[in-house]
Design an enzyme around this catalytic site. Structure first.
Site, PDB file in Angstrom:
ATOM      1  N   ASN A 285       0.811  -1.229   0.000  1.00 55.03           N
ATOM      2  CA  ASN A 285       0.000   0.000   0.000  1.00 55.03           C
ATOM      3  C   ASN A 285       0.836   1.266   0.000  1.00 55.03           C
ATOM      4  OD1 ASN A 285      -2.126  -1.689  -0.128  1.00 55.03           O
ATOM      5  ND2 ASN A 285      -2.768  -1.425   1.999  1.00 55.03           N
TER       6      ASN A 285
ATOM      7  N   CYS B 240      -9.995  -5.138  -4.689  1.00 52.35           N
ATOM      8  CA  CYS B 240     -10.757  -6.182  -3.979  1.00 52.35           C
ATOM      9  C   CYS B 240     -12.239  -5.808  -3.854  1.00 52.35           C
ATOM     10  CB  CYS B 240     -10.166  -6.395  -2.588  1.00 52.35           C
ATOM     11  SG  CYS B 240      -8.516  -7.134  -2.639  1.00 52.35           S
TER      12      CYS B 240
ATOM     13  N   ASP C 131      -7.549  -4.061   7.153  1.00 48.13           N
ATOM     14  CA  ASP C 131      -6.867  -5.149   6.437  1.00 48.13           C
ATOM     15  C   ASP C 131      -6.352  -6.226   7.383  1.00 48.13           C
ATOM     16  OD1 ASP C 131      -5.344  -2.677   4.256  1.00 48.13           O
ATOM     17  OD2 ASP C 131      -7.348  -3.521   4.274  1.00 48.13           O
TER      18      ASP C 131
END
Ligand code: EPZ
Length: 454
Positions: free
Chosen positions: A38, A135, A325
């Protein structure tokens, strides 16, 4: 010129794969976690803002890096990579606009193309955003991104194949407030404001460690950025940026995933590269459940101490809260806790899809539309199953699983490794997007796994 080409884990051919997992063995040993999924792609995009080459180190060999490498190359950026050392050189001195069809072809399953807008408008006066991937954990709109770009003076044209953005009168600093501290929209503002005319002030900004690492990179290039305590970021636009030399921060999401794997499989894993300062909220929760950890200069050791895990009430949040996450792999550990746990997901409205497979493996998980946590969130009173009640301990048994998304996929892997019997996992390629060499790491930790073609 070497570039990143991620060969899907386990087999050489691009055929669909099947992972067979024999469960019941504790994972033991060590893994090395490199740069953050990320952060690294955004750092690569930042190089596009420079008038000189940049060097990025600690780059992992993951699909998202390959996708951004291709996207930068079709815009004329010279990318030279050494996947072994993790060193990357990016030379933006001959950039040009790319054909929309090419951008579409290379965007793959990533959301990164939207972050190219600011740098490409500064370089070429225009940018194109194809339909975005990422996602399926929520609707994931881009309204904040388009709103901030319009505020900088950009013209946003929706076309049948995507969105064309241009800056006919240049880009000017603006006073902006985000409705929610979105990571992506904050990065959009940073990557646009640094070369915009005048001052930009962003309120309700995201302040994740990856944001601070991106700010460090931009400051190295010559940007002037101040972060105030109350989620306010102030950027004074400059005329020119040079290049940077930077080592990417370690992937705290991968670190937390291996930590959960140690708990779920009653194992002991040393995560080289894990950084305590970026995992504070996770480590507190890990200790509350009954997980053990010890920190040293190179990383963190995580292990199951052999006693019963404790249930808890957990709420995901933006940094410095418990990160969304980290939720999915940890939910698998909560299926082994003695009692009832509650998880309230407040960042994404649809991030419990992965629990369906866990239930087929024997887990007891009920999903609710109510905000079952200490504070109501954006999704309350709306039709989103965003709270989970998990009762344990249960014995997990092997099952047929199809990977729904990146973190959901990793959680299925560790559930299969803890389960009695055999599991077969399909859609495993998704995991390559964010977990470097995961098959080699699993095998190195003693997992009984085999990849084959379907
Ligand atoms: C980044 O996604 C990460 N991805 C995500 O990690 C992470 O979960 C997320 O930040 C939150 O920390 C990358 O960095 C590539 P957001 P991003 O904008 O930037 C809503 C993983 O598993 N929103 O902070 O896309 C959005 O729908 C991934 O590694 C709007 O409504 O996340 C979500 O509910 C998954 N409109 C919330 O804000 C917008 O224009 C947070 O999204 C933008 C966002």
């Amino acid at each position: 010129m070497a570039t990143f080409r991620v060969v899907e884990e386990g087999t050489s051919s691009p055929m669909a794969k099947l992972l067979t997992v024999q469960g019941g063995k504790p994972l033991e040993g060590s893994v090395h976690v490199r740069g953050a999924k990320n952060l690294v792609p955004k750092a690569m995009v930042a190089a596009l803002l420079g008038s000189e080459p940049s060097q990025l180190r600690n780059v992992p060999e993951i699909k998202d890096v390959e996708i951004v490498t291709n996207l930068l190359q079709i815009h004329g950026v010279k990318v030279d990579a050494d996947p072994v050392t993790g060193d990357l050189t990016l030379d933006p001195r001959d950039t040009y606009s790319a054909a929309h069809s090419e951008i579409d072809a290379y965007a793959g399953d990533s959301r990164i193309p939207i972050l190219l807008c600011g740098p490409l408008m500064h370089q070429n006066g225009e940018a194109f955003i194809p339909d975005l991937g990422g996602c399926r954990i929520g609707d994931r709109p881009i309204n904040y991104h388009l709103e901030v770009l319009r505020n900088f003076g950009a013209v946003v044209d929706k076309t049948p194949t995507g969105i064309h953005i241009s800056a006919p009168r240049g880009l000017k600093g603006a006073k902006l407030t985000l409705p929610f501290p979105s990571v992506g929209a904050t990065e959009q503002v940073l990557l646009t404001a640094v070369l915009a005319e005048g001052i930009t002030e962003l309120d309700n900004a995201a302040v994740e460690p990856e944001i601070h690492d991106l700010i460090a990179i931009l400051q190295q290039m010559g940007a002037i950025i101040t972060v105030y305590t109350d989620r306010v970021i102030r950027i004074e636009g400059v005329e020119r940026l040079s290049g940077y030399k930077h080592r990417a921060i370690a992937d705290r999401n991968e670190s937390a995933s291996w930590a959960s794997a140690a708990l779920v499989t009653q194992g002991d894993i040393y995560v080289k590269g894990a950084a305590q300062r970026d995992l504070t909220a996770f480590l507190n929760t890990y200790r509350k459940i009954g997980g053990e950890f010890s920190v040293d200069d190179e990383g963190i050791r995580f292990w199951h101490a052999g006693h019963a895990l404790k249930p808890l009430v957990l709420e995901t949040d933006v940094h410095p809260g418990f990160m969304t996450d980290w939720q999915q792999p940890l939910v698998v550990a909560l299926t082994q806790a003695h009692g009832v746990s509650i998880v309230h997901e407040t960042v994404y409205e649809n991030r419990f899809g992965f629990t369906e497979a866990l239930e087929r493996m024997g887990a007891s998980i009920q999903l609710h539309r109510e905000c079952l946590g200490s504070s109501p969130c954006r999704f309350g009173q709306r039709n989103f199953l965003h709270s989970a009640v998990i009762s344990g301990p249960v014995e997990l048994t092997g099952a047929e699983i199809n990977v729904p998304d990146l973190r959901g996929g990793f959680s299925h892997l560790i559930a299969a490794l803890a389960a009695k019997g055999t599991s077969t996992v399909t859609g495993i390629e998704v995991i390559n997007r964010g977990y470097e060499h995961f098959m080699d790491k699993l095998i190195g930790l003693g997992a009984d796994v085999e990849m084959s073609e379907r």
